[in-house]
Design a protein around this motif. Structure first.
Motif, PDB file in Angstrom:
ATOM      1  N   GLN A   8       0.785  -1.129   0.229  1.00 23.90           N
ATOM      2  CA  GLN A   8       0.093   0.067  -0.028  1.00 23.90           C
ATOM      3  C   GLN A   8       0.827   1.228  -0.086  1.00 23.90           C
ATOM      4  OE1 GLN A   8      -3.307  -0.136   2.634  1.00 23.90           O
ATOM      5  NE2 GLN A   8      -3.127  -2.247   2.976  1.00 23.90           N
ATOM      6  N   ASP A   9       2.085   1.074   0.110  1.00 26.98           N
ATOM      7  CA  ASP A   9       3.126   2.210   0.302  1.00 26.98           C
ATOM      8  C   ASP A   9       3.637   2.554  -1.476  1.00 26.98           C
ATOM      9  OD1 ASP A   9       5.102   4.168   0.530  1.00 26.98           O
ATOM     10  OD2 ASP A   9       5.754   3.483   2.285  1.00 26.98           O
ATOM     11  N   PRO A  10       3.370   3.772  -2.117  1.00 35.99           N
ATOM     12  CA  PRO A  10       3.588   3.659  -3.245  1.00 35.99           C
ATOM     13  C   PRO A  10       5.237   4.004  -3.545  1.00 35.99           C
ATOM     14  CG  PRO A  10       2.255   5.592  -2.412  1.00 35.99           C
ATOM     15  CD  PRO A  10       2.359   4.591  -1.354  1.00 35.99           C
ATOM     16  N   ARG A  11       5.858   4.271  -2.540  1.00 39.35           N
ATOM     17  CA  ARG A  11       7.255   4.497  -2.373  1.00 39.35           C
ATOM     18  C   ARG A  11       8.117   3.270  -2.857  1.00 39.35           C
ATOM     19  NH1 ARG A  11       8.669   7.111   3.106  1.00 39.35           N
ATOM     20  NH2 ARG A  11       7.566   5.225   3.556  1.00 39.35           N
ATOM     21  N   VAL A  12       7.477   2.172  -2.330  1.00 39.87           N
ATOM     22  CA  VAL A  12       8.266   0.868  -2.355  1.00 39.87           C
ATOM     23  C   VAL A  12       8.543   0.223  -3.738  1.00 39.87           C
ATOM     24  CG1 VAL A  12       8.089  -1.496  -1.578  1.00 39.87           C
ATOM     25  CG2 VAL A  12       7.264   0.458  -0.099  1.00 39.87           C
ATOM     26  N   LYS A  13       9.850  -0.026  -4.109  1.00 45.59           N
ATOM     27  CA  LYS A  13       9.860  -0.356  -5.519  1.00 45.59           C
ATOM     28  C   LYS A  13      10.526  -1.916  -5.429  1.00 45.59           C
ATOM     29  CE  LYS A  13       9.463   3.686  -7.019  1.00 45.59           C
ATOM     30  NZ  LYS A  13       8.014   3.966  -7.728  1.00 45.59           N
ATOM     31  N   VAL A  14      10.944  -2.375  -3.999  1.00 40.31           N
ATOM     32  CA  VAL A  14      11.267  -3.797  -3.908  1.00 40.31           C
ATOM     33  C   VAL A  14      10.910  -4.370  -2.652  1.00 40.31           C
ATOM     34  CG1 VAL A  14      13.677  -2.901  -3.355  1.00 40.31           C
ATOM     35  CG2 VAL A  14      13.220  -5.469  -4.133  1.00 40.31           C
ATOM     36  N   ILE A  15      10.716  -5.282  -2.413  1.00 39.94           N
ATOM     37  CA  ILE A  15      10.441  -5.851  -1.111  1.00 39.94           C
ATOM     38  C   ILE A  15      11.581  -6.948  -0.393  1.00 39.94           C
ATOM     39  CG2 ILE A  15       8.913  -7.151   0.426  1.00 39.94           C
ATOM     40  CD1 ILE A  15       6.496  -6.224  -1.355  1.00 39.94           C
ATOM     41  N   PHE A  16      12.254  -6.514   0.753  1.00 36.52           N
ATOM     42  CA  PHE A  16      13.323  -7.468   1.041  1.00 36.52           C
ATOM     43  C   PHE A  16      12.646  -8.251   2.241  1.00 36.52           C
ATOM     44  CE2 PHE A  16      17.565  -7.247   3.771  1.00 36.52           C
ATOM     45  CZ  PHE A  16      17.865  -8.612   3.196  1.00 36.52           C
ATOM     46  N   VAL A  17      12.638  -9.646   2.073  1.00 37.50           N
ATOM     47  CA  VAL A  17      12.260 -10.410   3.089  1.00 37.50           C
ATOM     48  C   VAL A  17      13.553 -10.992   3.874  1.00 37.50           C
ATOM     49  CG1 VAL A  17      10.871 -12.380   3.666  1.00 37.50           C
ATOM     50  CG2 VAL A  17      10.301 -11.082   1.946  1.00 37.50           C
ATOM     51  N   ASN A  18      13.845 -10.735   5.041  1.00 39.78           N
ATOM     52  CA  ASN A  18      14.746 -11.046   5.900  1.00 39.78           C
ATOM     53  C   ASN A  18      14.435 -11.894   7.046  1.00 39.78           C
ATOM     54  OD1 ASN A  18      17.686 -11.387   6.914  1.00 39.78           O
ATOM     55  ND2 ASN A  18      17.433  -9.465   7.888  1.00 39.78           N
ATOM     56  N   ILE A  19      14.298 -13.340   6.947  1.00 39.27           N
ATOM     57  CA  ILE A  19      13.713 -14.128   8.059  1.00 39.27           C
ATOM     58  C   ILE A  19      14.799 -15.269   8.609  1.00 39.27           C
ATOM     59  CG2 ILE A  19      12.330 -16.203   8.613  1.00 39.27           C
ATOM     60  CD1 ILE A  19      10.856 -13.453   8.059  1.00 39.27           C
ATOM     61  N   PHE A  20      14.934 -14.894  10.037  1.00 46.50           N
ATOM     62  CA  PHE A  20      15.709 -16.015  10.580  1.00 46.50           C
ATOM     63  C   PHE A  20      14.882 -17.019  11.149  1.00 46.50           C
ATOM     64  CE2 PHE A  20      18.372 -18.344  13.906  1.00 46.50           C
ATOM     65  CZ  PHE A  20      19.560 -18.418  13.104  1.00 46.50           C
ATOM     66  N   GLY A  21      15.077 -18.404  10.830  1.00 48.53           N
ATOM     67  CA  GLY A  21      14.159 -19.205  11.482  1.00 48.53           C
ATOM     68  C   GLY A  21      14.418 -19.555  12.677  1.00 48.53           C
ATOM     69  N   GLY A  22      13.814 -19.304  13.788  1.00 46.41           N
ATOM     70  CA  GLY A  22      14.014 -19.945  15.183  1.00 46.41           C
ATOM     71  C   GLY A  22      12.884 -20.592  15.223  1.00 46.41           C
ATOM     72  N   LEU A  23      11.615 -19.988  16.042  1.00 50.59           N
ATOM     73  CA  LEU A  23      10.504 -20.756  16.063  1.00 50.59           C
ATOM     74  C   LEU A  23       9.765 -20.701  14.717  1.00 50.59           C
ATOM     75  CD1 LEU A  23       9.173 -19.117  19.438  1.00 50.59           C
ATOM     76  CD2 LEU A  23      10.195 -21.241  19.012  1.00 50.59           C
ATOM     77  N   THR A  24       9.964 -19.598  13.799  1.00 47.29           N
ATOM     78  CA  THR A  24       9.641 -19.533  12.529  1.00 47.29           C
ATOM     79  C   THR A  24      10.343 -20.398  11.690  1.00 47.29           C
ATOM     80  OG1 THR A  24       9.025 -17.300  12.844  1.00 47.29           O
ATOM     81  CG2 THR A  24       8.938 -17.936  10.497  1.00 47.29           C
ATOM     82  N   LEU A  25       9.792 -21.448  10.790  1.00 50.65           N
ATOM     83  CA  LEU A  25      10.330 -22.266   9.919  1.00 50.65           C
ATOM     84  C   LEU A  25      10.501 -21.757   8.527  1.00 50.65           C
ATOM     85  CD1 LEU A  25       8.229 -25.627  10.910  1.00 50.65           C
ATOM     86  CD2 LEU A  25      10.304 -24.675  12.147  1.00 50.65           C
ATOM     87  N   GLY A  26      11.826 -22.034   8.220  1.00 48.55           N
ATOM     88  CA  GLY A  26      12.070 -21.503   6.753  1.00 48.55           C
ATOM     89  C   GLY A  26      10.997 -21.786   5.592  1.00 48.55           C
ATOM     90  N   ASP A  27      10.805 -23.133   5.661  1.00 53.66           N
ATOM     91  CA  ASP A  27       9.844 -23.450   4.601  1.00 53.66           C
ATOM     92  C   ASP A  27       8.494 -23.132   4.624  1.00 53.66           C
ATOM     93  OD1 ASP A  27       9.536 -24.873   6.926  1.00 53.66           O
ATOM     94  OD2 ASP A  27       9.168 -27.015   6.008  1.00 53.66           O
TER      95      ASP A  27
END
Length: 676
Positions: free
Chosen positions: A595-614
């Motif tokens: 919803q932010d018109p300024r955004v040209k690319v999205i960077f997803v930076n996830i470290f899987g602890g409780l959150t699983l990479g898959d």
């Protein structure tokens, strides 16, 4: 030596002995500070769980027992019997008598946690660890008031990942076990996700970990950096130390002072590397963690970095660099670990030296901790208490008086300043702490008046304003009340107010419904409100940022914004999906960012602890499918199930760019942002 008699730990002689830790005591009266040694957990540690039969505690206990943790039973109120083949007792005191635990892990919801913590302190459990977040701040202040009166129990938390000994195979918390390897590095951190990144980095470097202490991101932590440093100093298992801090409080400055003195008194000090998150934090905003905000008079991230650098600490700007940093430091210090190591591909990268900036943050404009009311509402609350309050007419010298949290003293305090102009470098915001249960000593009022430089005729009206603020602070569970006032005809007139209330009291216990009803959602950013409904913390950053960030964990989210800036990029937002991100929250996060018109690319930076990479990878694919994504996305997945997640991204056939190295991912993100 320490022994157990009747369920109570007894000291013999003048030395408290735990494995590899040496702290001497004397005839002086013992205090909470003397419980620091209780942090040294290991194979000897007997652990109980409170809330033992609950779903989360059960799952955690199974993992921890399989890993080697000596869990001897647990407590569930009103129950007696067995669970997981271990005894279940109805009270902590009964558990102390029959199971003789050294530590308790509290696995109950936020509204139940204060009573559980207090029960453990009253039963004199040596180490009390609370993992729950959103515990009301006034409950925590009451608990700290209790802790100061005793010398048996050490508290870690709240909102903490816990403590884990990789060497002793003892885990009390929810740390991701696959990241850990027995080794020589001690880690103390405010942020869970940043600590997991540091753990993974030291594992990849072949160094491993000795003891990792998660002090947590709460406003008032039961254990701080200096407490942990005292453990690491005397711990024969620890050869190097990593410290991970962030905005909020002065604990990092206290650590820098301790390190400076430690390096002076020690011929061959253990090397220390550190990271501070929040250099580019949004001014006046709470950056995910309950405690990640700056009160008047507190230092910002650049000042913390500068103090640690001056104390001889090697700073890095991303946790993935901490392994190589420590390896280099250990080699040059002669403390290199004898164990085999596998180097990371990249060498050590230290953070540029940061110039000292303004040491005082004035937050009157936007500071909020979830519930921040408008000034007219704040003035109404004061008028209800008989205080003369109206809009500033432009006449009279403005001074500041308020009540807030004193993080150093772990208590409430009166805050006062003789001026309110942030451009005046000589401004001093002074704190006058008081005990949560006893209140402010009337004798302190004279000192407050002197610091405010009040005229003689106005001093008599000061106690009324102080009493009104403290009454409001305590009864309505505020975390910060600031007023600007002038002297007028021998009276104090409030001409401005900045009031913030702890909405955890409402969310977890439904207390303070009248205050919560004052919230004006229509005046807030609709995207931030939308994200909040799904448990996502989203903050739109000012300026021309064109990189949307999607991160799990507040500390890692702050650091992602910082590290992108160091690489020449500009983040458009801070977004923390929470430590337990799911495929659905990832999709919701994309919706908000788009919803932010300024955004040209999205960077997803996830470290899987409780959150699983898959799981994260599947969430990204789900977002592409349902949202008809058009923007490029760069994905960095590390940690639990990282290979599975990376494989899903690589085989998706979608315009996704997958990386495991942060610098490579950041470079690609910035390249794509500049093309947009």
């Amino acid at each position: 030596m320490a022994s157990w008699q009747g369920g109570t730990r007894v000291l013999r002689g003048s030395t408290w002995s735990r494995k590899h830790v040496r702290f001497s005591t004397s005839s002086r009266r013992l205090s909470y500070a003397d419980t620091v040694a209780n942090l040294k957990i290991g194979t000897h540690t007997r652990v109980i769980f409170q809330g033992f039969t609950g779903r989360q505690a059960t799952a955690n206990a199974k993992e921890s027992i399989a890993w080697g943790t000596n869990i001897v039973g647990g407590v569930t109120p009103g129950k007696n019997g067995e669970h997981l083949g271990l005894p279940v007792l109805s009270t902590v005191r009964e558990a102390m008598e029959k199971l003789r635990p050294d530590a308790t892990g509290i696995y109950v919801a936020a509204h139940q946690a204060p009573a559980a913590i207090e029960e453990a302190i009253e039963a004199e459990v040596p180490l009390v660890i609370a993992v729950a977040e959103h515990i009301p701040i006034h409950d925590i202040m009451r608990i700290h008031s209790m802790l100061k009166t005793q010398s048996k129990s050490r508290f870690v938390g709240a909102n903490a990942p816990g403590i884990i000994s990789a060497i002793g195979k003892c885990r009390i918390g929810f740390q991701p076990l696959p990241c850990f390897m027995p080794g020589r590095i001690g880690i103390i951190a405010k942020s869970g996700t940043l600590s997991y990144e540091a753990v993974a980095s030291t594992t990849r470097s072949g160094l491993g970990q000795s003891l990792c202490i998660g002090m947590g991101g709460d406003v008032l932590a039961g254990t701080n950096f200096v407490d942990a440093l005292k453990i690491f100093e005397h711990d024969d298992d620890t050869e190097g130390i990593i410290l991970i801090g962030e905005i909020g409080g002065e604990a990092e400055l206290d650590a820098a002072e301790w390190i400076r003195e430690y390096r002076k008194r020690t011929p061959n000090p253990k090397p220390i590397s550190a990271l501070i998150a929040g250099v580019h934090a949004a001014p006046g905003r709470v950056m995910g963690h309950a405690g990640a905000f700056t009160l008047p008079g507190e230092s910002d991230a650049p000042r913390k970095i500068k103090h640690l650098q001056d104390a001889g600490v090697i700073m890095v700007n991303h946790p993935s660099k901490l392994g190589d940093s420590m390896k280099s430091l250990l080699g040059s210090s002669g403390r290199a670990s004898s164990g085999p190591g596998v180097s990371q591909r990249r060498g050590i990268h230290t953070l540029r030296r940061v110039q000292l900036q303004n040491t005082i943050r004035w937050s009157h404009a936007e500071q909020r901790r979830n519930l921040y009311i408008h000034e007219d509402q704040a003035l109404d609350l004061l008028r209800e208490r008989g205080i003369n309050a109206s809009v500033y007419s432009g006449r009279g010298r403005k001074r500041m008086l308020g009540v807030a949290v004193d993080r150093a003293n772990l208590s409430p305090c009166v805050i006062a300043s003789p001026a309110t102009d942030p451009d005046q470098p000589h401004i001093e915001v002074k704190k006058f702490p008081f005990d949560y249960r006893k209140g402010l000593d009337p004798i302190r009022v004279a000192a407050i008046a002197q610091h405010l430089q009040l005229g003689e005729s106005s001093k008599d009206s000061l106690p009324k304003l102080i009493d009104a603020l403290i009454d409001l602070y305590m009864k309505k569970e505020a975390f910060q009340l600031e007023t600007m006032f002038v002297e007028r005809l021998g009276e104090l007139k409030v001409v401005g107010a900045n009031f913030g209330f702890d909405d955890a009291a409402f969310r977890s216990t439904k207390r303070q419904q009248d205050v919560h009803a004052l919230r004006r959602i229509k005046d807030e950013d609709p995207q931030e409100v939308e994200a909040e409904k799904d448990g996502i913390v989203y903050i739109k950053l000012a300026g021309d940022g064109n990189i949307g960030t999607l991160v799990n964990g507040a500390g890692l989210a702050m650091n992602t914004v910082d590290a992108l800036a160091d690489a020449g990029g500009k983040a458009a937002n801070f977004l923390d999906t929470g430590g337990k991100a799911t495929s659905e929250t990832v999709k919701k996060s994309f919706q908000v960012i788009l919803q932010d018109p300024r955004v040209k690319v999205i960077f997803v930076n996830i470290f899987g602890g409780l959150t699983l990479g898959d799981m994260i990878a599947n969430g990204i694919l789900l977002a592409f499918k349902e949202l008809e994504m058009r923007l490029p996305v760069v994905v960095r997945i590390r940690g639990t199930n990282e290979e599975e997640g990376q494989k899903i991204i690589a085989n998706s056939g979608l315009p996704l760019h997958a990386f495991d190295d942060f610098e490579e991912a950041a470079a690609k993100t910035i390249e794509l942002a500049n093309q947009g």
